[in-house]
Design an enzyme around this catalytic site. Sequence first.
Site, PDB file in Angstrom:
ATOM      1  N   HIS A  24      94.891  31.562 -12.901  1.00  0.00           N
ATOM      2  CA  HIS A  24      94.884  32.985 -13.256  1.00  0.00           C
ATOM      3  C   HIS A  24      95.115  33.743 -11.948  1.00  0.00           C
ATOM      4  CE1 HIS A  24      94.056  36.026 -16.223  1.00  0.00           C
ATOM      5  NE2 HIS A  24      93.121  36.589 -15.485  1.00  0.00           N
ATOM      6  N   LYS A 169      98.039  42.713 -20.676  1.00  0.00           N
ATOM      7  CA  LYS A 169      97.896  43.308 -19.347  1.00  0.00           C
ATOM      8  C   LYS A 169      98.483  42.300 -18.372  1.00  0.00           C
ATOM      9  CE  LYS A 169      93.566  43.794 -16.797  1.00  0.00           C
ATOM     10  NZ  LYS A 169      92.297  44.530 -16.726  1.00  0.00           N
ATOM     11  N   LYS A 171      98.993  41.155 -14.471  1.00  0.00           N
ATOM     12  CA  LYS A 171      98.411  41.315 -13.134  1.00  0.00           C
ATOM     13  C   LYS A 171      99.542  41.398 -12.121  1.00  0.00           C
ATOM     14  CE  LYS A 171      93.952  41.074 -13.812  1.00  0.00           C
ATOM     15  NZ  LYS A 171      93.044  42.108 -13.308  1.00  0.00           N
ATOM     16  N   ASP A 200      97.809  45.767 -14.173  1.00  0.00           N
ATOM     17  CA  ASP A 200      96.627  45.954 -13.334  1.00  0.00           C
ATOM     18  C   ASP A 200      97.022  45.596 -11.902  1.00  0.00           C
ATOM     19  OD1 ASP A 200      94.153  46.202 -12.203  1.00  0.00           O
ATOM     20  OD2 ASP A 200      93.141  44.766 -13.528  1.00  0.00           O
ATOM     21  N   GLU A 226      96.487  50.202 -14.274  1.00  0.00           N
ATOM     22  CA  GLU A 226      95.063  50.099 -13.944  1.00  0.00           C
ATOM     23  C   GLU A 226      94.891  49.985 -12.428  1.00  0.00           C
ATOM     24  OE1 GLU A 226      93.113  47.235 -16.424  1.00  0.00           O
ATOM     25  OE2 GLU A 226      91.515  46.859 -14.975  1.00  0.00           O
ATOM     26  N   ASP A 251      89.267  51.242 -12.556  1.00  0.00           N
ATOM     27  CA  ASP A 251      88.463  50.038 -12.815  1.00  0.00           C
ATOM     28  C   ASP A 251      87.501  49.802 -11.642  1.00  0.00           C
ATOM     29  OD1 ASP A 251      87.374  47.616 -13.339  1.00  0.00           O
ATOM     30  OD2 ASP A 251      89.213  46.458 -13.253  1.00  0.00           O
ATOM     31  N   LYS A 275      82.493  48.453 -17.407  1.00  0.00           N
ATOM     32  CA  LYS A 275      82.072  47.065 -17.228  1.00  0.00           C
ATOM     33  C   LYS A 275      80.567  47.048 -17.074  1.00  0.00           C
ATOM     34  CE  LYS A 275      86.328  45.327 -15.241  1.00  0.00           C
ATOM     35  NZ  LYS A 275      87.042  44.750 -14.100  1.00  0.00           N
ATOM     36  N   GLU A 329      89.154  44.182 -23.186  1.00  0.00           N
ATOM     37  CA  GLU A 329      89.776  42.975 -22.620  1.00  0.00           C
ATOM     38  C   GLU A 329      88.771  41.827 -22.620  1.00  0.00           C
ATOM     39  OE1 GLU A 329      90.915  44.397 -18.719  1.00  0.00           O
ATOM     40  OE2 GLU A 329      88.878  44.219 -17.954  1.00  0.00           O
TER      41      GLU A 329
END
Length: 375
Positions: A24, A169, A171, A200, A226, A251, A275, A329
Amino acid sequence: MNVTELKIEKFESFLLDVPTIRPHILSMATMHSQTIVLLRITFSDGTVGLGEASTIGGLAYGDESPEGIKVSLDSYFAPLLLNQPYKSVGGTMLRINKNIVGNRFAKNAIEIALMDAMGHRLGVPVSELLGGRIVDHIPVLWVLASGDLSKDIAEAEEMIASRRHNVFKIKIGKRSVDQDVAHVAAIKQALGDAASIRVDVNQAWTRWQANRGSAMLADAGIDLIEQPLRHDDIEGMKQLVQQGRIAIMADESVQGPKIAFDMTTAYSADVYSIKIAQSGGLSEAARVASIVSISGAAPYGGTMLEPHIGTVASAQLFSTFPSLEWGTELFAPLLLKEQYVNETLDYVDFGLTVPNSPGLGISLDEDKVSYFSRK
Ligand code: MUC
Ligand code: MG
C-alpha cells in the site's frame, strides 16, 4: 452490580503485525503490513472492552507510533485506570485528559474499550451511547495505492462489478505533479461515470504544486483533493478553497476540536476527515463532527487503517452523523490478509452494514491474536 461500584481489574495490551494483501503505497510510506496495538480491559463485573490503535508507517504519518502507544498505555494510562472507582466513560476520559497531555491515539484506544464494555453492560451498540444511529449502512470507498496503472484499473473494475466500491481514492504525491495527474486521469478515463475519483496527497505538495495540480485534476474530472498541503498550512488550504475549482478535504490538519474550530472559522476546507484516533477518541471526534457541520462544511468518515475494532468503533460513530455526503473510507479490514477477530464485516452495496450487537459486537480469535503478536 451498581455502576458506581465498578472497577477496572485487568489491563492488557498487545502489539500485532498483520500483513496487507498487497503493498500500500502512500507519499510518505509503503506498507507491507499493519502494526496494531490491541487493548483489552476487564471490569469487576466481568464485562470486557476491546480497543485498538494503529498508525501508518510507524512515525511517518504522525507523532505517535504503535510501539510508543503500547509503552504509554502500560506505563501511564493503566495506573490511572486499574482498581480506581469507575463512574463513567466521560469521567474516566476527563481524569485521563487531566493527567496526560496529547497521546490522542492511545486515548482513543482507551475510550473505544470503555464504550465497548459499557455497550455490553447495557445491551446496546456503541452508536446508542453516542446519540443513536441514524443509518444502518454507510458508504465505503476503496484506496487504489498499488502504484501500477493497470493493476489499479483492474482492481477498481473488479470492485465496481462486485458492487463492493464505486468511489476510489488514489494516493499521490510521491511522483511529479504531471506524472501523478496522468496516472489519475487515466484511471478516471478508464472508469468513466461509473466511479467517483478522489486523490490524497498526504501533505506532499508545495503551494505552487497545489495550484497547478488542483487545476489539472479538476479538468480531469476528479472530485476532491485530500490534504494537498502541510497539516499546518491552513492559509494555503484556505486559498485553494477560495479558488473553488475542486473540493478540498482536510485530513492530517484535523487534530481535534480546537483546530477544527479554527479551520472551519477560517473556511480552510470544504470537507473534514473525521478520525477517531486523530481526534483523541470517539467523544472528541463527535465534537469535531459537530463543529464541522455547524460551520456548513461536510464531515467525512476517515480511518487510520485500523482493523475491525477501530473500524467498527468509527462506523458506530459515523452512523450517528446527520449527513455523510462524502461517505467514509472504512475499508482497512479488507486491506489486511487475515483477521484476529471472530466476526466478519458485511461489505455490501458499496458500503458497510453497521454492526448492531451490544458494544462493538466483536470477540477476539485468541489463536490468531497469539499468532500475530510480536514476540
Ligand atoms: C489517509 O491519509 O487518509 C486512509 C486511507 C489510506 O489508505 O490511508 C489512510 C490515511
Ligand atoms: Mg488522508
